[in-house]
Design an enzyme around this catalytic site. Structure first.
Site, PDB file in Angstrom:
ATOM      1  N   ASP A  25      -6.317  -4.920  -5.432  1.00 48.74           N
ATOM      2  CA  ASP A  25      -6.085  -3.532  -5.028  1.00 48.74           C
ATOM      3  C   ASP A  25      -4.686  -3.047  -5.429  1.00 48.74           C
ATOM      4  O   ASP A  25      -4.454  -1.850  -5.594  1.00 48.74           O
ATOM      5  CB  ASP A  25      -6.205  -3.359  -3.511  1.00 48.74           C
ATOM      6  CG  ASP A  25      -7.247  -4.235  -2.845  1.00 48.74           C
ATOM      7  OD1 ASP A  25      -7.592  -5.284  -3.400  1.00 48.74           O
ATOM      8  OD2 ASP A  25      -7.701  -3.885  -1.752  1.00 48.74           O
ATOM      9  N   ASP A  27       0.802  -1.227   0.000  1.00 47.84           N
ATOM     10  CA  ASP A  27       0.000   0.000   0.000  1.00 47.84           C
ATOM     11  C   ASP A  27       0.836   1.279   0.000  1.00 47.84           C
ATOM     12  O   ASP A  27       0.278   2.382   0.049  1.00 47.84           O
ATOM     13  CB  ASP A  27      -0.967  -0.005   1.187  1.00 47.84           C
ATOM     14  CG  ASP A  27      -2.066  -1.032   0.997  1.00 47.84           C
ATOM     15  OD1 ASP A  27      -2.561  -1.146  -0.138  1.00 47.84           O
ATOM     16  OD2 ASP A  27      -2.410  -1.723   1.964  1.00 47.84           O
TER      17      ASP A  27
HETATM   18  N1  GLY Z   1      -7.201  -1.826  -0.230  1.00 52.32           N
HETATM   19  C1  GLY Z   1      -7.905  -2.370   0.865  1.00 52.32           C
HETATM   20  C2  GLY Z   1      -9.377  -2.299   0.724  1.00 52.32           C
HETATM   21  O1  GLY Z   1      -9.885  -1.908  -0.308  1.00 52.32           O
HETATM   22  O2  GLY Z   1     -10.055  -2.647   1.681  1.00 52.32           O
END
Ligand code: GLY
Length: 393
Positions: free
Chosen positions: A170, A109
């Site tokens: 993601d 992230d």
């Molecule tokens: N990227 C983590 C979520 O969308 O919960």
């Protein structure tokens, strides 16, 4: 597959929705100061991020803190009010401190975190400290690139057997940090990682029926693709709504970065599946296995991310009919959010959007505002207000 946008929602104008959202961001700066709200609201109000793991209350930890300065940069661009810029710069300094101190960096992230907190002020103000922080974050992210699989591992320590060789949809949104680092440094490692990671996701996380797995495992030693599984969806074979939205926007952004037509095709496959599984009011259930008539919670954040994805597709798709359809779909989703999910006023909530879901299987943030849903809603409104808006991604 539906070929026309769902019914349009016209009760709230973009201007009114944007003005309300900007007002809330401005007020939240006064409330939170230089600290960070939690990932989601509790009973529709953001608490400060709780103290944990040696971090103080309101401290800069986790994957969502950058959405807060991201909103401040969008707000500064729309209004010129220096209170937004100054708050964004203070957060940029804190993110520079975080990466230099090595605090809570063991995650893919870093793309979400440093694109909005550091690349944005570099793009807007040529802030050198922010550029340095973003390049450090991109270098750190490259430590998660696994050979021979050709993927960036999403979660956990690289030696953790439960997470080894696993990535998640993601992650597509974390690639723009590497694309930016390649533009800045011309170091081919960054562009190569983007090309290989996005190809692996297109080939394996996107299923034949155009739905997506939330997560997928590769054998880290041989590089062999193994199996899909969910973490936040209803079950391994279901299609988690936010994951599908990350697919729309993430594949579209990576098409822009690479020029790979297969990624444009992947974005549209995700998009068509998403639209075909929306209920009549256009706000998706938290997992696309649920359809009209279900009492399952909705995920407004999935709609906000998808809206940005459609508005990006409207820019990058050179086919005029597809581009027009993408624009109409983006507008429809934003109108639905403004009409059905934006709070009616400050007494309702300090979020920009109600009715998001963080992680229903773990009962986290169900039917609440979310920091990322707020960010992407404001980005989508920005894109509608200013078609020439220069992306931070
Ligand atoms: N990227 C983590 C979520 O969308 O919960």
């Amino acid at each position: 597959m539906t070929t026309t946008p769902p019914a349009s929602h016209s009760t709230v104008t973009t201007e009114a929705a944007l003005a309300a959202a900007l007002w809330t961001v401005r007020r939240n700066i006064d409330v939170f100061g230089d600290r960070y709200p939690d990932d989601t609201t509790r009973d529709d109000r953001y608490p400060l991020r709780p103290a944990a793991g040696g971090f103080p209350e309101g401290g800069n930890r986790g994957w969502t803190t950058s959405f807060w300065p991201g909103m401040q940069w969008l707000a500064w661009e729309r209004t010129g009010d220096t209170a937004f810029r100054d708050a964004g710069l203070r957060h940029a300094a804190d993110f520079a401190r975080r990466v230099r101190a090595g605090e809570d960096l063991e995650t893919h992230d870093l793309g979400f975190l440093y694109t909005l907190s550091a690349v944005a002020p570099w793009r807007l103000l040529q802030d050198e400290n922010a550029r340095d922080a973003a390049l450090r974050a991109a270098d750190h992210l490259m430590r998660r690139f696994l050979e021979p699989a050709g993927i960036i591992q999403a979660w956990g320590d690289l030696s953790d057997p439960a997470q080894r060789g696993r990535t998640i949809i993601d992650s597509l949104m974390n690639m723009p940090l590497l694309t930016w680092a390649h533009e800045q440094t011309r170091d081919a490692r960054f562009a190569d990682a983007v090309r290989r990671h996005t190809t692996q996701l297109r080939e394996h996380i996107l299923r034949e029926d155009d739905s997506t797995f939330h997560t997928f495992y590769w054998d880290a030693e041989t590089g062999r693709p193994l199996r899909g599984a969910t973490e936040q969806g209803a079950h391994d074979g279901s299609c988690w709504a936010r994951g599908q939205a990350w697919g729309i926007y993430g594949f579209a952004l990576n098409f822009r970065a690479t020029g790979d037509d297969e990624l444009l095709g992947a974005a549209w496959r995700c998009a068509d599946y998403f639209i075909a599984h929306l209920p009549a009011d256009s706000i998706p259930y938290w997992d696309l296995v649920y359809t009209d008539g279900s009492d399952a919670p909705r995920d407004s954040s999935a709609a906000a991310i998808a809206a940005c994805g459609f508005l990006e597709l409207a820019r990058v798709d050179v086919d005029p009919e597809r581009a027009a359809r993408a624009q109409a779909l983006g507008e429809t989703l934003v109108a639905a959010l403004a009409a059905d999910c934006a709070p009616r006023g400050p007494a309702d909530s300090d979020a920009l959007l109600l009715h998001g879901v963080y992680d229903l299987p773990k009962d986290r943030g169900v039917d609440e505002g979310t920091l990322w849903g707020d960010y992407f809603y404001l980005e989508a409104l920005t894109r509608l207000a200013d078609p020439d808006w220069k992306s931070y991604w």
